[in-house]
Structures are given as structure tokens and as C-alpha cells.
Design a protein around this motif. Sequence first.
Motif, short mmCIF file in Angstrom:
data_model
loop_
_atom_site.label_atom_id
_atom_site.label_comp_id
_atom_site.label_asym_id
_atom_site.label_seq_id
_atom_site.Cartn_x
_atom_site.Cartn_y
_atom_site.Cartn_z
N ARG A 128 0.77 -0.97 0.12
CA ARG A 128 0.00 0.16 0.05
C ARG A 128 0.88 1.29 0.01
O ARG A 128 0.57 2.29 -0.61
N VAL A 132 1.25 4.29 -3.00
CA VAL A 132 1.04 5.79 -2.75
C VAL A 132 2.25 6.32 -3.10
O VAL A 132 2.21 7.54 -3.93
N ALA A 157 -6.20 10.28 -1.11
CA ALA A 157 -6.93 9.37 -0.64
C ALA A 157 -8.15 9.13 -1.59
O ALA A 157 -8.54 7.85 -2.06
N GLU A 161 -8.51 5.54 -3.60
CA GLU A 161 -9.61 5.02 -2.86
C GLU A 161 -9.34 4.53 -1.66
O GLU A 161 -9.36 3.16 -1.19
N MET A 162 -8.86 5.45 -0.72
CA MET A 162 -8.47 5.15 0.55
C MET A 162 -8.96 6.19 1.59
O MET A 162 -9.43 7.25 1.12
N THR A 163 -9.30 5.76 2.69
CA THR A 163 -9.68 6.81 3.83
C THR A 163 -8.37 7.81 3.84
O THR A 163 -7.45 7.43 3.81
N ARG A 166 -5.98 6.54 6.74
CA ARG A 166 -4.98 5.72 6.11
C ARG A 166 -4.01 6.38 5.12
O ARG A 166 -2.80 5.78 5.24
N MET A 167 -4.36 7.33 4.24
CA MET A 167 -3.52 7.98 3.47
C MET A 167 -2.38 8.78 4.49
O MET A 167 -1.33 8.83 4.21
N CYS A 170 0.00 6.28 5.79
CA CYS A 170 1.01 6.02 4.78
C CYS A 170 1.98 7.15 4.40
O CYS A 170 3.30 6.94 4.40
#
Length: 210
Positions: A128, A132, A157, A161-163, A166-167, A170
Motif C-alpha cells: 500500500r 502511494v 485518498a 480509494e483510501m480513507t 489511512r492515507m 502511509c
Amino acid sequence: MPDDGHLVDDVAGEAAALVVPGSGPLIGRAFAALRHEWQRNASLALKAAVSISGLSRNDLEELLEEDPALTPLYLRVLWAAGMNGHDETLRAMGATLGEAVRSRDCDDAESIADADQALLGMSRLTPRHFRVLRFLCSKPRPIAGADPSVWSTAYLAEELEMTEERMSWCLTDLGTTGLTISEGRWGGVHSWATPLGQAVVRAADQLGAV
């Protein structure tokens, strides 16, 4: 030069000692399946280092074990081989190690220090994170007058397609490796890939790794 498998066994033993103090060497040599996977991972990383450095496997390992500036980097990669089984991470770490070897030939101490910092954090990275990083590498560093939303956490994000949470995780992890930079600007926090991050992705592309 010491046998490569024995060196991996020694590192495995040290890791086992953290779990069961005093019995590291015994455990490290007892679990054949664990050692086999560790050696596979170490080999994967070293193949990447060989490809980027331009040296043969034997010459590279001899240099890594004898050069005091490079040995710590080598040990970081071997340790990560047991702690992180993601191929993308292992190949990227190997590529970073190979870049450090090439920098040594140019007497570039700062690049070696950059590689050391990157390797320290890269062992925690997952596919993941590299997704990014690759996306950021496709976006040029923002310039004055550019649309700031293109590099915002919310934009990244949405595109991947991430929240946003979570972004943010990362980006924080990538930032600690020196592969990306994040700065607070008008419109929120904006991020982009550093030259080291770009170099890691280019090297991984050469290996078909990411």
C-alpha cells in the motif's frame, strides 16, 4: 568470505533471541522453514542490489561485509528480510542498497546517509505504501500558482480509494524514510516524492518490482 546462508542464520538467531532470550542461536538454526524463507527474502533483496550496483553477487557481498560505511546498511537489509515478507519492500530495499554502493564509488557520503535513513524506515513498508509512492512519483513537485488540491491528503485518498486516515498513516511512514515530503500549506497538508523516492521507484521499475 563467510557463507551467505550462515550469515542469515546468525541474523535469524539474533532475532530469535529477542523472543526467547538466551536461546537465539538454537532457535535460529532449528527452524528450517523459517531459515529458508529468510534466505529467500534476503536473496530477493540482494538480487536487486546486484542489479543496481553493477557488481557481481560475490563482489557485492564482500564489499558490504568489509566496508564499515556499508555494513550497517547490509545488516538492515538482512534483518528486514526476516521481518518483512513483501517482495516490493525487499526489492526496493535492495535497490536502495545498490544505489548506496554506487554512491560510495562517487565518494558521496550524504547519499549513503540518505540510504541509511531510508532503509531504517523501509522495513515497515507494505505494498500500500508503494502504491502511494508510485502515484506521488507520477505528480511533479508543486510550483507557485499550481492547484494545491492535487497534492492534498484528501485528493490522494480519493484518487487511491483510501480513507484520509489511512492515507495519512502511509504518508507519515513514507516521510520517515525520506521517500516523500509533506508540508502544511494553504488548503491542507501537501505531499510529494523526494529525489530518493523517485530513484527508488525508477530502480524498482528496472527490476519489474513495483
